[in-house]
Design a protein around this motif. Structure first.
Motif, PDB file in Angstrom:
ATOM      1  N   MET A  54       0.839  -1.189   0.000  1.00  0.00           N
ATOM      2  CA  MET A  54       0.000   0.000   0.000  1.00  0.00           C
ATOM      3  C   MET A  54       0.880   1.247   0.000  1.00  0.00           C
ATOM      4  N   GLU A  55       0.518   2.228  -0.794  1.00  0.00           N
ATOM      5  CA  GLU A  55       1.349   3.411  -0.963  1.00  0.00           C
ATOM      6  C   GLU A  55       1.252   4.346   0.234  1.00  0.00           C
ATOM      7  N   ASN A  56       2.406   4.864   0.650  1.00  0.00           N
ATOM      8  CA  ASN A  56       2.456   5.887   1.682  1.00  0.00           C
ATOM      9  C   ASN A  56       2.207   7.246   1.015  1.00  0.00           C
ATOM     10  N   LEU A  57       1.127   7.903   1.396  1.00  0.00           N
ATOM     11  CA  LEU A  57       0.695   9.126   0.722  1.00  0.00           C
ATOM     12  C   LEU A  57       1.201  10.403   1.389  1.00  0.00           C
ATOM     13  N   TRP A  58       1.962  10.294   2.463  1.00  0.00           N
ATOM     14  CA  TRP A  58       2.449  11.482   3.168  1.00  0.00           C
ATOM     15  C   TRP A  58       3.355  12.307   2.257  1.00  0.00           C
ATOM     16  N   ARG A  59       3.106  13.612   2.180  1.00  0.00           N
ATOM     17  CA  ARG A  59       3.921  14.511   1.363  1.00  0.00           C
ATOM     18  C   ARG A  59       4.255  15.762   2.178  1.00  0.00           C
ATOM     19  N   ASP A  60       5.541  16.022   2.366  1.00  0.00           N
ATOM     20  CA  ASP A  60       5.950  17.199   3.135  1.00  0.00           C
ATOM     21  C   ASP A  60       5.467  18.487   2.490  1.00  0.00           C
ATOM     22  N   ASP A  61       5.416  18.517   1.137  1.00  0.00           N
ATOM     23  CA  ASP A  61       4.986  19.749   0.471  1.00  0.00           C
ATOM     24  C   ASP A  61       3.491  19.995   0.671  1.00  0.00           C
ATOM     25  N   GLU A  62       2.754  18.990   1.146  1.00  0.00           N
ATOM     26  CA  GLU A  62       1.336  19.181   1.457  1.00  0.00           C
ATOM     27  C   GLU A  62       1.148  19.581   2.917  1.00  0.00           C
ATOM     28  N   ILE A  63       1.891  18.958   3.818  1.00  0.00           N
ATOM     29  CA  ILE A  63       1.685  19.214   5.240  1.00  0.00           C
ATOM     30  C   ILE A  63       2.333  20.517   5.699  1.00  0.00           C
ATOM     31  N   ASP A  64       3.472  20.900   5.109  1.00  0.00           N
ATOM     32  CA  ASP A  64       4.173  22.103   5.578  1.00  0.00           C
ATOM     33  C   ASP A  64       3.302  23.361   5.502  1.00  0.00           C
ATOM     34  N   PRO A  65       2.576  23.605   4.397  1.00  0.00           N
ATOM     35  CA  PRO A  65       1.702  24.786   4.370  1.00  0.00           C
ATOM     36  C   PRO A  65       0.606  24.728   5.443  1.00  0.00           C
ATOM     37  N   LEU A  66       0.142  23.521   5.766  1.00  0.00           N
ATOM     38  CA  LEU A  66      -0.895  23.390   6.787  1.00  0.00           C
ATOM     39  C   LEU A  66      -0.326  23.696   8.167  1.00  0.00           C
ATOM     40  N   ARG A  67       0.909  23.273   8.402  1.00  0.00           N
ATOM     41  CA  ARG A  67       1.570  23.614   9.672  1.00  0.00           C
ATOM     42  C   ARG A  67       1.731  25.129   9.795  1.00  0.00           C
ATOM     43  N   ASN A  68       2.168  25.762   8.717  1.00  0.00           N
ATOM     44  CA  ASN A  68       2.369  27.210   8.742  1.00  0.00           C
ATOM     45  C   ASN A  68       1.060  27.955   8.974  1.00  0.00           C
ATOM     46  N   LYS A  69      -0.002  27.457   8.367  1.00  0.00           N
ATOM     47  CA  LYS A  69      -1.311  28.094   8.515  1.00  0.00           C
ATOM     48  C   LYS A  69      -1.815  27.977   9.943  1.00  0.00           C
ATOM     49  N   ALA A  70      -1.423  26.891  10.626  1.00  0.00           N
ATOM     50  CA  ALA A  70      -1.876  26.665  11.998  1.00  0.00           C
ATOM     51  C   ALA A  70      -1.283  27.683  12.971  1.00  0.00           C
ATOM     52  N   GLY A  71      -0.186  28.340  12.587  1.00  0.00           N
ATOM     53  CA  GLY A  71       0.443  29.328  13.449  1.00  0.00           C
ATOM     54  C   GLY A  71       1.497  28.702  14.343  1.00  0.00           C
ATOM     55  N   GLY A  72       1.905  29.447  15.355  1.00  0.00           N
ATOM     56  CA  GLY A  72       3.010  28.997  16.190  1.00  0.00           C
ATOM     57  C   GLY A  72       2.613  28.154  17.373  1.00  0.00           C
ATOM     58  N   GLU A  73       1.307  28.031  17.651  1.00  0.00           N
ATOM     59  CA  GLU A  73       0.854  27.239  18.795  1.00  0.00           C
ATOM     60  C   GLU A  73       1.069  25.758  18.517  1.00  0.00           C
ATOM     61  N   ALA A  74       1.809  25.083  19.404  1.00  0.00           N
ATOM     62  CA  ALA A  74       2.153  23.670  19.179  1.00  0.00           C
ATOM     63  C   ALA A  74       0.913  22.791  19.073  1.00  0.00           C
ATOM     64  N   ALA A  75      -0.101  23.074  19.895  1.00  0.00           N
ATOM     65  CA  ALA A  75      -1.319  22.257  19.868  1.00  0.00           C
ATOM     66  C   ALA A  75      -2.028  22.369  18.522  1.00  0.00           C
ATOM     67  N   ASP A  76      -2.060  23.567  17.952  1.00  0.00           N
ATOM     68  CA  ASP A  76      -2.734  23.762  16.669  1.00  0.00           C
ATOM     69  C   ASP A  76      -1.961  23.105  15.528  1.00  0.00           C
ATOM     70  N   VAL A  77      -0.639  23.134  15.614  1.00  0.00           N
ATOM     71  CA  VAL A  77       0.176  22.457  14.601  1.00  0.00           C
ATOM     72  C   VAL A  77      -0.068  20.955  14.657  1.00  0.00           C
ATOM     73  N   ALA A  78      -0.088  20.386  15.867  1.00  0.00           N
ATOM     74  CA  ALA A  78      -0.340  18.944  16.014  1.00  0.00           C
ATOM     75  C   ALA A  78      -1.723  18.579  15.502  1.00  0.00           C
ATOM     76  N   LEU A  79      -2.714  19.440  15.762  1.00  0.00           N
ATOM     77  CA  LEU A  79      -4.060  19.169  15.269  1.00  0.00           C
ATOM     78  C   LEU A  79      -4.103  19.224  13.749  1.00  0.00           C
ATOM     79  N   ALA A  80      -3.380  20.156  13.147  1.00  0.00           N
ATOM     80  CA  ALA A  80      -3.311  20.226  11.683  1.00  0.00           C
ATOM     81  C   ALA A  80      -2.697  18.948  11.114  1.00  0.00           C
TER      82      ALA A  80
END
Length: 418
Positions: A1-27
């Protein structure tokens, strides 16, 4: 089964979540949950659940360890942050030494400790997520895992395929008791990275979102490879063929109206492909179709067994088979309802799945959407059963356990509200 994780997809979501660690983890939790939800062989129609533990500031200003866990009614494929309601973790951990509680009491505990009282009900497996100490926990009904988990020697297969990385959990009804069992088994195997639940599915966990998700893909791939090496490869999911026997569909509609005149309407969803034909043409179809479901919660959608008919059955014969099905389902209810802890109300006795010998399968429901869900689950069932029989023997949970799941107190409450 293919691993679909892509850093170029998750990194913008982390940045959008802001600097709060809890919000980054939730993203990260939302992102990896959607990756799981995109693969039907991991989760199908609401199956599976995910969570993440974070430190949050609550409305009263206190800092609390908080569990975000999938909420009722949300699909992992499209989940958003509100679909992972926040629950105060400390009272959940205290429940482990409470001496036991009923499922309604467990639901009340979860609702009482929500950050947002208007949030959806947290998953019934929330306590299981709470008792595993890792930040990220992923639960799937991985189909290759289920082929192994529904074998008579499932425990030995778990050890053979995964070694000591994955701990084996004997079947326990979902809810409070399963949470306690999994917590205890994790404690006895503190180095494990996953839990293999007999007849049920897979849990993986880590303090890193990517690793927890990747472990699900890794163990599913190992199960796929093992099956292929044993000549029991799980058949690929195929496109539905557009060759519905329309004359039979029309006769089924008339037969249904004759057998169940109390139903205002009924919808049929027909499926046929090479995998389905292999199943419907099986020389032991009558027997294997009555053994049960590939994972316990499917019984809520498709009932414990299907009705079988032939393509050339006339209306009278189809109506007679539907009445026989209803009588058999009523007998099933009567066998087990007296043993239940509280009174049960019988669900409608009409078939939810109709198997056409040598041809296809119908999903049956009062709505087109519901019929489609039944059909999806039945198509998936055919692939799992074929692979299971090729490997050894398809042995899901027992009929009493199926009844307990189908007539779970929480499901009875849902049907009564409806």
């Amino acid at each position: 089964m293919e691993n679909l994780w892509r850093d170029d997809e998750i990194d913008p979501l982390r940045n959008k979540a802001g600097g709060e660690a809890a919000d980054v983890a939730l993203a990260e939790r939302v992102y990896s949950s959607r990756l799981l939800g995109r693969e039907p062989d991991l989760v199908l129609h609401g199956g599976g659940n995910t969570s993440v533990k974070v430190d949050r500031t609550w409305p009263d200003g206190s800092k609390r360890r908080t569990l975000h866990v999938k909420g009722s009614g949300w699909d992992l494929a499209t989940i958003e942050a509100p679909g992972l309601p926040a629950v105060d973790l400390e009272p959940l951990l205290a429940a482990r030494t409470s001496g036991g509680m009923s499922d309604p009491e467990m639901v009340a505990l979860l609702r009482a400790n929500l950050m947002d009282r208007d949030a959806p009900n947290p998953s019934v497996e929330t306590l299981l997520h709470a008792f595993i100490p890792h930040a990220f926990v992923d639960h799937t009904h991985s189909l290759p895992i289920l082929v192994l988990a529904n074998q008579p020697d499932a425990e030995q297969l778990c050890a053979e395929v995964f070694g000591d990385e994955v701990a084996f959990v004997p079947y326990v009804m979902p809810g409070f008791d399963l949470s306690i069992a999994c917590g205890d088994i994790y404690d006895r195997n503190p180095g494990c990275k996953g839990l293999f639940l007999q007849n049920h599915g897979l849990f993986t966990f880590s303090d890193d979102a990517r690793e927890s998700y990747s472990l699900t893909i890794e163990y599913t791939s190992e199960a796929e490879d093992y099956l292929a090496g044993k000549g029991a490869a799980l058949a690929a999911d195929l496109a539905n063929e557009a060759n519905e026997p329309e004359a039979l569909t029309a006769r089924l509609g008339e037969a249904f109206a004759a057998a169940f005149p109390e139903m205002a309407s009924v919808a049929f969803d027909y499926r046929e492909d090479a995998n389905v034909r292999s199943y419907t043409g099986h020389d032991r179809l009558d027997e294997i179709s009555r053994r049960g479901t590939v994972t316990p919660d499917h019984v809520i959608r498709i009932k414990p067994f299907a009705m079988i008919c032939s393509e050339d059955d006339p209306i009278d014969a189809l109506a007679a088979k539907m009445r026989v099905f209803a009588a058999e389902y009523t007998a099933y209810f009567d066998r087990h309802a007296p043993n239940a802890a509280e009174p049960k109300t019988m669900l409608g006795p009409q078939p939810k799945a109709i198997v056409v010998r040598g041809r296809g399968i119908y999903g049956v429901d009062s709505s087109e959407k519901g019929a489609g869900i039944v059909a999806d689950l039945m198509v998936q069932t055919t692939r799992a059963v074929i692979a299971s029989e090729a490997l050894g023997s398809f042995r899901p949970i027992s009929e009493p356990d199926l009844f307990e799941m189908e007539y779970w107190t929480l499901e009875q409450a849902k049907s009564q509200r409806k």
